[in-house]
Design an enzyme around this catalytic site. Structure first.
Site, PDB file in Angstrom:
ATOM      1  N   CYS A  26      16.828 -58.867  60.969  1.00  0.00           N
ATOM      2  CA  CYS A  26      17.150 -58.981  59.528  1.00  0.00           C
ATOM      3  C   CYS A  26      18.326 -58.104  59.133  1.00  0.00           C
ATOM      4  O   CYS A  26      18.810 -58.184  58.001  1.00  0.00           O
ATOM      5  CB  CYS A  26      15.943 -58.600  58.699  1.00  0.00           C
TER       6      CYS A  26
ATOM      7  N   HIS B 265      17.310 -55.410  51.602  1.00  0.00           N
ATOM      8  CA  HIS B 265      16.713 -56.529  52.337  1.00  0.00           C
ATOM      9  C   HIS B 265      15.396 -56.903  51.663  1.00  0.00           C
ATOM     10  O   HIS B 265      14.616 -56.028  51.281  1.00  0.00           O
ATOM     11  CB  HIS B 265      16.469 -56.097  53.793  1.00  0.00           C
TER      12      HIS B 265
ATOM     13  N   ASN C 251      11.203 -63.692  52.875  1.00  0.00           N
ATOM     14  CA  ASN C 251      12.110 -62.967  53.772  1.00  0.00           C
ATOM     15  C   ASN C 251      12.948 -63.974  54.572  1.00  0.00           C
ATOM     16  O   ASN C 251      12.446 -64.603  55.501  1.00  0.00           O
ATOM     17  CB  ASN C 251      11.282 -62.075  54.703  1.00  0.00           C
TER      18      ASN C 251
HETATM   19  N1  ACO Z   1      -3.856 -63.684  53.193  1.00  0.00           N
HETATM   20  C1  ACO Z   1      -5.026 -63.048  53.031  1.00  0.00           C
HETATM   21  N2  ACO Z   1      -5.370 -61.947  53.740  1.00  0.00           N
HETATM   22  C2  ACO Z   1      -4.492 -61.496  54.639  1.00  0.00           C
HETATM   23  C3  ACO Z   1      -3.239 -62.121  54.858  1.00  0.00           C
HETATM   24  C4  ACO Z   1      -2.954 -63.271  54.093  1.00  0.00           C
HETATM   25  N3  ACO Z   1      -1.787 -63.949  54.215  1.00  0.00           N
HETATM   26  N4  ACO Z   1      -2.583 -61.443  55.808  1.00  0.00           N
HETATM   27  C5  ACO Z   1      -3.342 -60.406  56.176  1.00  0.00           C
HETATM   28  N5  ACO Z   1      -4.527 -60.447  55.466  1.00  0.00           N
HETATM   29  C6  ACO Z   1      -5.627 -59.516  55.540  1.00  0.00           C
HETATM   30  C7  ACO Z   1      -5.717 -58.813  56.873  1.00  0.00           C
HETATM   31  O1  ACO Z   1      -6.405 -59.610  57.823  1.00  0.00           O
HETATM   32  C8  ACO Z   1      -6.446 -57.551  56.524  1.00  0.00           C
HETATM   33  O2  ACO Z   1      -7.826 -57.851  56.456  1.00  0.00           O
HETATM   34  P1  ACO Z   1      -8.908 -56.827  57.113  1.00  0.00           P
HETATM   35  O3  ACO Z   1      -8.714 -55.542  56.337  1.00  0.00           O
HETATM   36  O4  ACO Z   1     -10.190 -57.518  56.873  1.00  0.00           O
HETATM   37  O5  ACO Z   1      -8.503 -56.723  58.549  1.00  0.00           O
HETATM   38  C9  ACO Z   1      -5.975 -57.230  55.100  1.00  0.00           C
HETATM   39  O6  ACO Z   1      -5.438 -58.465  54.590  1.00  0.00           O
HETATM   40  C10 ACO Z   1      -4.913 -56.143  55.038  1.00  0.00           C
HETATM   41  O7  ACO Z   1      -3.926 -56.420  56.022  1.00  0.00           O
HETATM   42  P2  ACO Z   1      -2.721 -55.457  56.267  1.00  0.00           P
HETATM   43  O8  ACO Z   1      -1.883 -56.028  57.370  1.00  0.00           O
HETATM   44  O9  ACO Z   1      -3.194 -54.054  56.383  1.00  0.00           O
HETATM   45  O10 ACO Z   1      -1.958 -55.639  54.869  1.00  0.00           O
HETATM   46  P3  ACO Z   1      -0.705 -54.874  54.334  1.00  0.00           P
HETATM   47  O11 ACO Z   1      -0.990 -54.356  52.998  1.00  0.00           O
HETATM   48  O12 ACO Z   1      -0.106 -53.944  55.368  1.00  0.00           O
HETATM   49  O13 ACO Z   1       0.336 -56.064  54.135  1.00  0.00           O
HETATM   50  C11 ACO Z   1       2.240 -57.039  55.186  1.00  0.00           C
HETATM   51  C12 ACO Z   1       0.734 -56.833  55.231  1.00  0.00           C
HETATM   52  C13 ACO Z   1       2.551 -57.860  53.931  1.00  0.00           C
HETATM   53  C14 ACO Z   1       2.636 -57.813  56.442  1.00  0.00           C
HETATM   54  C15 ACO Z   1       2.977 -55.675  55.134  1.00  0.00           C
HETATM   55  O14 ACO Z   1       2.474 -54.807  56.124  1.00  0.00           O
HETATM   56  C16 ACO Z   1       4.466 -55.814  55.314  1.00  0.00           C
HETATM   57  O15 ACO Z   1       5.166 -56.430  54.524  1.00  0.00           O
HETATM   58  N6  ACO Z   1       5.045 -55.189  56.380  1.00  0.00           N
HETATM   59  C17 ACO Z   1       6.453 -55.240  56.643  1.00  0.00           C
HETATM   60  C18 ACO Z   1       6.778 -56.482  57.377  1.00  0.00           C
HETATM   61  C19 ACO Z   1       8.252 -56.745  57.425  1.00  0.00           C
HETATM   62  O16 ACO Z   1       9.009 -56.248  56.626  1.00  0.00           O
HETATM   63  N7  ACO Z   1       8.654 -57.590  58.369  1.00  0.00           N
HETATM   64  C20 ACO Z   1       9.964 -58.082  58.424  1.00  0.00           C
HETATM   65  C21 ACO Z   1      10.862 -57.214  59.185  1.00  0.00           C
HETATM   66  S1  ACO Z   1      12.462 -57.812  59.064  1.00  0.00           S
HETATM   67  C22 ACO Z   1      12.844 -58.928  60.330  1.00  0.00           C
HETATM   68  O17 ACO Z   1      13.560 -58.604  61.262  1.00  0.00           O
HETATM   69  C23 ACO Z   1      12.308 -60.349  60.268  1.00  0.00           C
END
Ligand code: ACO
Length: 329
Positions: free
Chosen positions: A116, A256, A286
């Protein structure tokens, strides 16, 4: 010694796929909800390629808009950089396909893969060619079509990404304008936090890699989240210091667009107000390398960004890579 020229962005353009996929649509695909996606990421909908739309077709549309706004013909482009990790095909580069589409026959063309952060890496690379006088007209496209490599059975990733393209024309600008500072960073020891494990020369496509779903994005979201907030703050402060500016000098930041909570946490630490942060993640998710050029294009179309505004651009992505720049518009 001859004074080095300054490099700036003189025009922008964008292209977005026709099909919108809303959070409500996703509720039929994986076990998720509009409420969860909105609260955890800020995303409401994203665009997904369909029909004839590809990485290179979106690039061509975005490029033609940016070129027209710059008053530049395709044959005047010296270098065409396509920042992407999702080219139409592994070989040749998307840049060569775009060069053919535009008939930019004088241009050297290459892809730049920095996750990204591709657009910011491309901006810094283009800056060097202009500042040294090796090139005058650079077309930089930030484009990604992630929907074909997203695992539509994995709710932790498929809700986050979208497809799109943004293009900019870079040219020499007067002293004191354009890119005042920029910096690229990487840490390959964290490569496994965001990867597509199969499909390269190490693990080419086999029945086994397909069965293991190895051709799709695997991501450790929470680890990237922590890393992203930290480096967005550090790298923004670093580029500001490099050009003798402070956060209080900034008009806008174009971050970003990966997660609105990452953006809010980083901008709060930088002491920036909501009005200073350019955000469109709610509409597109994203789009990887396309997020910054697209958010810039929209802010320009809305008349937000004006000549003389001081902008910080900051990004992070697979690699891991990250980067930042300060521009006097
Ligand atoms: N819908 C419902 N529940 C979900 C979903 C969904 N889509 N996705 C995850 N959950 C659940 C999980 O299973 C978890 O449940 P559990 O507690 O029973 O295990 C709970 O929600 C919390 O999950 P987390 O992963 O801890 O949630 P978090 O608040 O960290 O959010 C997210 C997840 C949105 C992915 C966040 O961590 C994030 O945005 N991280 C950065 C990712 C990023 O920026 N990536 C791109 C990089 S750039 C590139 O090069 C492409």
């Amino acid at each position: 010694m001859r004074a080095r020229k300054k490099a700036g962005i003189v025009s922008t353009g964008k292209a977005l796929p026709v099909v919108r996929l809303t959070n409500y649509d996703l509720e039929y695909i994986v076990e998720t909800s509009d409420e969860w996606i909105t609260a955890r990421s800020g995303i409401k909908e994203r665009r997904i390629i369909s029909g004839e739309e590809t990485n290179s077709s979106l690039s061509e549309i975005a490029a033609r808009i940016a070129l027209e706004r710059a008053g530049l013909k395709p044959e005047e482009i010296d270098i065409l950089i396509v920042a992407t990790v999702t080219p139409d095909q592994p070989l040749p580069s998307s840049a060569c396909l775009v060069q053919a589409r535009l008939n930019a026959h004088r241009a050297a063309a290459f892809d730049l893969a920095a996750g990204c952060t591709g657009f910011l890496y491309g901006l810094t690379v283009g800056q060097q060619f202009i500042e040294t006088g090796a090139a005058k007209n650079i077309l930089l496209i930030g484009v990604d079509t992630l929907s074909p490599v997203v695992d539509w059975t994995d709710r932790r990733t498929c809700v986050l990404f979208g497809d799109g393209a943004g293009a900019v024309v870079m040219q020499p600008v007067e002293e004191g304008r354009g890119i005042l500072a920029s910096k690229m960073y990487s840490d390959g020891s964290k490569a496994e936090l965001l990867e597509i494990p199969a499909g390269g020369s190490k693990r080419p496509a086999t029945l086994k890699t397909l069965q293991e779903r190895g051709h799709y994005i695997k991501m450790n979201g929470p680890e990237i989240f922590k890393f992203a907030v930290k480096i967005m703050v550090e790298s923004t402060l670093n580029v500001l210091e490099m050009c003798g500016k402070k956060t209080s000098d900034l008009t806008y930041i174009a971050p970003h667009q990966a997660n609105v909570r990452i953006i809010n946490a980083a901008c709060k630490r930088l002491g920036l107000s909501e009005e200073q942060v350019l955000i469109n993640i709610q509409r597109y998710g994203n789009m990887s390398s396309a997020t910054i050029p697209v958010v810039l294009d929209e802010a320009l179309e809305e008349g937000k960004i004006k000549q003389g505004d001081l902008l910080a651009l900051v990004s992070f992505g697979a690699g891991l890579t990250w980067g930042a720049a300060v521009l006097n518009w």
